[in-house]
Design a protein around this motif. Structure first.
Motif, PDB file in Angstrom:
ATOM      1  N   ALA A 139     -59.746 -71.095 -84.328  1.00  0.00           N
ATOM      2  CA  ALA A 139     -60.781 -72.144 -83.500  1.00  0.00           C
ATOM      3  C   ALA A 139     -61.341 -72.389 -81.803  1.00  0.00           C
ATOM      4  N   VAL A 140     -60.093 -72.052 -81.716  1.00  0.00           N
ATOM      5  CA  VAL A 140     -59.836 -72.129 -80.029  1.00  0.00           C
ATOM      6  C   VAL A 140     -59.692 -71.006 -79.597  1.00  0.00           C
ATOM      7  N   LEU A 141     -59.835 -69.748 -79.785  1.00  0.00           N
ATOM      8  CA  LEU A 141     -59.413 -69.017 -79.368  1.00  0.00           C
ATOM      9  C   LEU A 141     -60.228 -67.968 -79.029  1.00  0.00           C
ATOM     10  N   THR A 142     -60.254 -67.420 -77.868  1.00  0.00           N
ATOM     11  CA  THR A 142     -61.296 -66.783 -77.213  1.00  0.00           C
ATOM     12  C   THR A 142     -61.258 -64.956 -78.196  1.00  0.00           C
ATOM     13  N   PRO A 143     -62.819 -64.509 -78.074  1.00  0.00           N
ATOM     14  CA  PRO A 143     -63.430 -63.107 -78.784  1.00  0.00           C
ATOM     15  C   PRO A 143     -61.628 -61.974 -78.389  1.00  0.00           C
ATOM     16  N   GLN A 144     -60.910 -62.113 -77.054  1.00  0.00           N
ATOM     17  CA  GLN A 144     -59.504 -61.025 -76.960  1.00  0.00           C
ATOM     18  C   GLN A 144     -58.820 -61.363 -77.779  1.00  0.00           C
ATOM     19  N   GLU A 145     -58.828 -62.863 -77.718  1.00  0.00           N
ATOM     20  CA  GLU A 145     -57.865 -63.566 -78.248  1.00  0.00           C
ATOM     21  C   GLU A 145     -57.769 -63.280 -79.813  1.00  0.00           C
ATOM     22  N   VAL A 146     -58.506 -63.662 -80.225  1.00  0.00           N
ATOM     23  CA  VAL A 146     -58.303 -63.539 -81.984  1.00  0.00           C
ATOM     24  C   VAL A 146     -58.375 -62.134 -82.014  1.00  0.00           C
ATOM     25  N   SER A 147     -58.930 -60.760 -81.684  1.00  0.00           N
ATOM     26  CA  SER A 147     -58.311 -58.949 -82.423  1.00  0.00           C
ATOM     27  C   SER A 147     -57.316 -59.327 -81.361  1.00  0.00           C
ATOM     28  N   GLU A 148     -55.899 -59.710 -80.917  1.00  0.00           N
ATOM     29  CA  GLU A 148     -54.447 -59.693 -80.823  1.00  0.00           C
ATOM     30  C   GLU A 148     -54.215 -60.428 -81.039  1.00  0.00           C
ATOM     31  N   PHE A 149     -54.643 -62.120 -82.344  1.00  0.00           N
ATOM     32  CA  PHE A 149     -54.326 -62.424 -83.233  1.00  0.00           C
ATOM     33  C   PHE A 149     -54.669 -62.083 -84.531  1.00  0.00           C
ATOM     34  N   PHE A 150     -55.382 -60.984 -84.785  1.00  0.00           N
ATOM     35  CA  PHE A 150     -55.242 -60.424 -86.253  1.00  0.00           C
ATOM     36  C   PHE A 150     -54.453 -59.230 -85.769  1.00  0.00           C
ATOM     37  N   GLU A 151     -54.015 -58.693 -85.153  1.00  0.00           N
ATOM     38  CA  GLU A 151     -53.228 -57.841 -84.741  1.00  0.00           C
ATOM     39  C   GLU A 151     -52.230 -58.640 -85.144  1.00  0.00           C
ATOM     40  N   ILE A 152     -51.599 -59.215 -84.659  1.00  0.00           N
ATOM     41  CA  ILE A 152     -50.164 -60.337 -84.763  1.00  0.00           C
ATOM     42  C   ILE A 152     -50.148 -60.021 -86.531  1.00  0.00           C
ATOM     43  N   ILE A 153     -51.230 -60.448 -86.709  1.00  0.00           N
ATOM     44  CA  ILE A 153     -51.209 -60.974 -88.166  1.00  0.00           C
ATOM     45  C   ILE A 153     -50.984 -59.579 -88.697  1.00  0.00           C
ATOM     46  N   ARG A 154     -52.241 -58.792 -89.202  1.00  0.00           N
ATOM     47  CA  ARG A 154     -51.082 -57.412 -89.761  1.00  0.00           C
ATOM     48  C   ARG A 154     -50.053 -56.912 -89.231  1.00  0.00           C
TER      49      ARG A 154
END
Lengths: 507, 407
Positions: free
Chosen positions: A168-183
């Protein structure tokens, strides 16, 4: 590790928050818990985390029933929660935040910061989090602050990690980085519960999907085979229109004309650096861009909340540069502010008071010095009905409404007047699917009734769905104009990252 | 921070579907932690407004009884509390004394309450009383030869103006420079008190040939007339209740209208509750801050004029001493609602009147009243404590944590 929730039921007076909910998570998988606001996701997680006690049902870890009296028990058992609102001490450094409550000590009770920093660095490296263990937290961007929360959980050796609306608080780039972390977490054998109401995210990241609606499991889905349409129907309980239904625009005369506008932010740094554009009656212009590229200050300048450094703002042909918010409001401008709870509403006020918040000083809401509460109440009741604000009465405070209804309240207040210009910043942020659909249709209706509409949104989906023309902002400038019908998200993403458009499509 | 609501206590009025019983992440209200929000709730939950203060008073009296038990022995409790009761409510004379004692507390309490509603912590009621009371006295003794019907209102208006000026200064400093009103109003209290002390050494301020620091007496035409002298009881002329009480009640009606019926009060409350939303809605946050502090100061100035024109008939050092802080207590107990402030003022007035009787008729000193008042305020500020003692269910689960002076 295998975590199971079996037949969890939780009743609050007058409402069943969870009704025989089952959920299972194994190491190395991502389970998405999807549902609208108020569907019971957070109640379920609070039960799991030891904050509530279930009325019925049980929690099992590796097949053995467990009982958590408080979050300490849950953490002990290998659970970790990353809350949407971070719980960090801003002036502490990253490592200090991580070790709060579990400080490693050497002989004599001395704090062993050296060891702590080493462990934080090690966790950061192993999961590809890329953080500086000594950075002061308040100086970090939101996306990195979230990683601090993740490190906190990993530091406490969690095996199952719950993420509450993490994007909710992340920018689109941060979201894709976040998904990398999740993986990365998943590959390292962590089990993930991912709470969200965003359809695109669950399809991208989840291995399994459980949908909650009104406290019950409305269904389960496999992200490989399901569709957004199917998921949204499960969430809302009825077919939902995901595409905005609108005809071609019929642009008329110029209503908003911004010329060479420069605006400074609170620290005096130039955040809008010479922007010029026009919005015509009967068209929707969308401003796309990663948050923090000057959109906020641009909107504040147009609506009178911030004095521009230079440039001109004309509304309906008249000069409104540096005019007060009230003058601009009176010129027929409707403004949906970026942060509804901070700017758009007084949460302690009831719905009547919020409905007259920017029109209270004049007819028909007041005469002379006195507010006509009877009339205001009638208007509020009518608008609440007309704009589908779900509330037991207009006497409850705005803070008691869900995010979607709060936003509809603002839409009702702003659109009920005669408007010639609509400025909507993040009009559907944190709003449930049903309300998004409604708010979008209202915005299109405003356009079709002849208003000029300016949309600012960091959600590309929203901009492309609503706008007739897209302007992309980056570092305070408009770097491209794009036609949403022929421009791909990938191309827009490049513009948002600062790449300028080829000359033939520039404004 | 994590909201950890007690498992059994989501609000009972929760309608299904509407209020998610959990703290839904992005829908939930912000934490209502600040002292300001609890002291000036914008919308009123009657259970916490009526029941909690009542129970707090009971608890205060109970602990007061314990203190008497320890210091004076069990035999003193009944006579002391008997005197407290008869001195405040036992007969017309006592009731009049209660109303008389309540008058300045109500007026100054309304001043503090208005500040709370506008998001400002007016600790400066005392200084505003001093300035207002002094202005009123100046008009009271310098202007001569006017009939009371003109002279008295003139003196009262002078009091209002004096207080309003003294209140507007911290309001302006807050709005323009961000200087916190808690600091500035406390400091202005000292300035006002010492300013008066200085004036009371000037010959033109003192009666001919006197050097003790008491100002010239005001003209009789500027005095607030006693209003119960017509009563057919013995020595009714000695009943000190004067017109000031009716002025205080009128002021409460005025404040109620201002806050809840007028556009100006709507601005004050919006600015007090969420200044950013107020600015978004086109209100002038600066203007509302200065104006609300000025009106609050005016009410305190009226309280000061009430003291000098009613009780004293002159100005002397320390005539408002302690009243500013009692006014904060009254505003807190009355939850910053004009009706609540009147009731709280009457309660504290009763305690003062009864305390004087208690002092005379029993071994227990009036200091006990100060202790009871302090205890009541502690219990009001800690509603959870009272709830747990009396096992009151429900109420707002928010607002337990005091985090700062203002939001």
């Amino acid at each position: 590790m295998k975590l199971e929730l079996r037949d969890i039921t939780k009743r609050f007076p007058g409402v069943i928050a969870n009704d025989s909910v089952n959920l299972e998570v194994n190491s190395g998988e991502v389970v998405a818990l999807l549902g609208e606001n108020g569907a019971g996701k957070s109640t379920l997680m609070n039960i799991l985390y030891g904050l509530y006690t279930a009325d019925e049902g049980e929690v099992l870890i590796d097949g053995a029933p467990v009982h958590f009296d408080d979050p300490g028990d849950a953490i002990e058992a290998g659970l970790g929660m990353v809350h949407q609102h971070f719980m960090l001490v801003p002036v502490f450094d990253l490592t200090e935040n991580v070790i709060l409550g579990v400080e490693p000590t050497s002989a004599g009770g001395r704090l062993d910061m050296g060891e702590a920093r080493e462990r934080v660095a090690e966790i950061s490296a192993r999961y590809g989090l890329d953080v500086d263990p000594s950075a002061i937290v308040e100086n970090l961007p939101v996306g990195v602050q979230q990683r601090v929360e993740i490190i906190k959980v990993l530091f406490r050796e969690a095996e199952i990690i719950i993420f509450d609306e993490p994007t909710a608080v992340l920018t689109p780039q941060e979201v894709s980085e976040f998904f990398e972390i999740i993986r990365g977490l998943k590959e390292n054998g962590k089990g993930i519960i991912f709470i969200t109401h965003k359809l695109g995210e669950v399809l991208t990241i989840a291995d399994r999907i459980t949908v909650l609606r009104r406290g019950r499991v409305a269904g389960e889905a496999d992200p490989k085979t399901t569709t957004r349409q199917e998921l949204s129907e499960m969430m809302v309980g009825r077919p939902v229109q995901l595409v905005v239904d609108k005809g071609p625009p019929s642009p008329g005369e110029v209503v908003l004309e911004v010329t060479d506008l420069a605006v400074a932010d609170d620290r005096g740094h130039g955040s809008v650096a010479g922007v010029s554009f026009q919005v015509r009656a009967g068209e929707i212009v969308g401003i796309a861009g990663v948050q923090g590229n000057g959109q906020t200050e641009l909107v504040e300048a147009i609506t009178g909340l911030r004095h521009p450094v230079s440039g001109r703002i004309r509304i309906g042909g008249a000069d409104y540069t540096g005019a007060s918010p009230r003058q601009i409001h009176n010129s027929g401008v409707a403004h949906i502010p970026e942060d509804r709870q901070d700017d758009g509403l007084v949460l302690d006020f009831d719905l009547v008071e919020n409905m007259i918040l920017d029109g209270y000083y004049d007819e028909p809401y007041s005469r002379g010095l006195s507010i006509d509460w009877d009339h205001s109440r009638d208007v509020a009741e009518r608008l609440v009905e007309q704009f589908d604000v779900r509330t037991p009465s207009v006497d409850v405070t705005a803070g008691h409404l869900s995010g979607g209804n709060q936003q509809k309240l603002i839409v009702a207040r702003e659109f009920a007047r005669d408007t010639k210009l609509v400025i909507a910043a993040q009009p559907t942020r944190g709003v449930d699917v049903g309300s998004i659909e409604y708010i979008h249709s209202q915005i299109v209706e405003e356009r079709d009734s002849g208003s000029a509409v300016l949309i600012v949104s960091s959600e590309l989906d929203e901009v492309t769905a609503l706008a007739d023309r897209i302007l992309v902002m980056c570092r305070g400038r408009i770097v491209a104009e794009a036609d949403p019908k022929i421009t791909t998200h990938a191309q827009l993403g490049l513009y948002m990252a600062g790449e300028t458009a080829p000359p033939e499509v520039r404004p | 921070m994590t909201e950890t609501p007690p498992t059994e206590a989501p609000p009972e009025e929760t309608p299904p579907d509407l209020i998610p019983p959990e703290e839904e992440t992005e829908t939930a209200t912000r934490p209502h932690g600040s002292l300001m929000e609890r002291m000036a709730p914008a919308n009123i939950d009657w259970r916490s407004v009526v029941l909690i203060p009542l129970l707090a008073v009971l608890l205060g009296l109970a602990i007061g009884a314990l203190i008497i038990l320890v210091t004076e022995g069990p035999g003193e409790i009944a006579p002391a509390y008997g005197a407290l009761f008869s001195g405040s409510l036992g007969g017309i004379r006592s009731i009049a004394d209660t109303l008389f004692s309540a008058t300045p507390l109500i007026l100054a309490g309304l001043s503090v309450a208005l500040g709370f509603k506008a998001g400002l912590f007016n600790i400066g009621a005392e200084g505003q009383m001093v300035v207002g009371g002094t202005f009123a006295v100046l008009v009271g003794f310098t202007v001569t030869g006017l009939p009371a019907i003109i002279h008295l209102p003139l003196a009262l208006i002078a009091g209002v103006i004096g207080g309003a000026l003294w209140g507007a200064v911290p309001g302006y400093l807050r709005a323009r420079t961000g200087a916190h009103e808690v600091i500035t109003t406390i400091m202005l209290n000292f300035v006002a008190a010492q300013g008066l002390a200085y004036m009371l050494r000037q010959p033109w301020m003192l009666p001919e040939g006197r050097i003790d620091p008491i100002s010239k007496p005001i003209e009789a035409s500027a005095r607030l007339p006693r209003i119960l002298t017509w009563l057919p009881i013995e020595n009714s002329g000695g009943i000190r209740l004067h017109l000031g009480f009716l002025i205080a009640i009128a002021a409460a009606f005025f404040l109620y209208w201002l806050l809840f019926k007028s556009t100006l009060g709507f601005e004050f409350r919006a600015v007090g509750s969420n200044p950013k939303a107020a600015a978004y809605a086109g209100m002038s946050v600066t203007g509302a801050t200065v104006l609300s502090m000025a009106i609050a100061g005016g009410l305190a100035g009226l309280a000061g004029a009430n003291e000098t024109l009613g009780l004293l008939g002159s100005a002397s050092n320390g005539f408002a001493a302690g009243l500013g802080f009692d006014a904060i207590a009254v505003a807190l107990l009355g939850r910053s609602h004009p009706v609540g402030v009147v009731l709280a003022g009457l309660l504290f007035g009763g305690l003062r009147a009864g305390g004087r009787a208690m002092q005379v008729r029993s071994e227990v000193g009036i200091d006990l009243i100060v202790i009871i008042q302090a205890l009541v305020i502690i219990f009001i500020a800690a509603p959870e404590l009272v709830r747990s003692v009396f096992r009151v269910r429900g109420g707002r689960k928010t607002g337990q944590v005091t985090r700062g002076w203002s939001a």
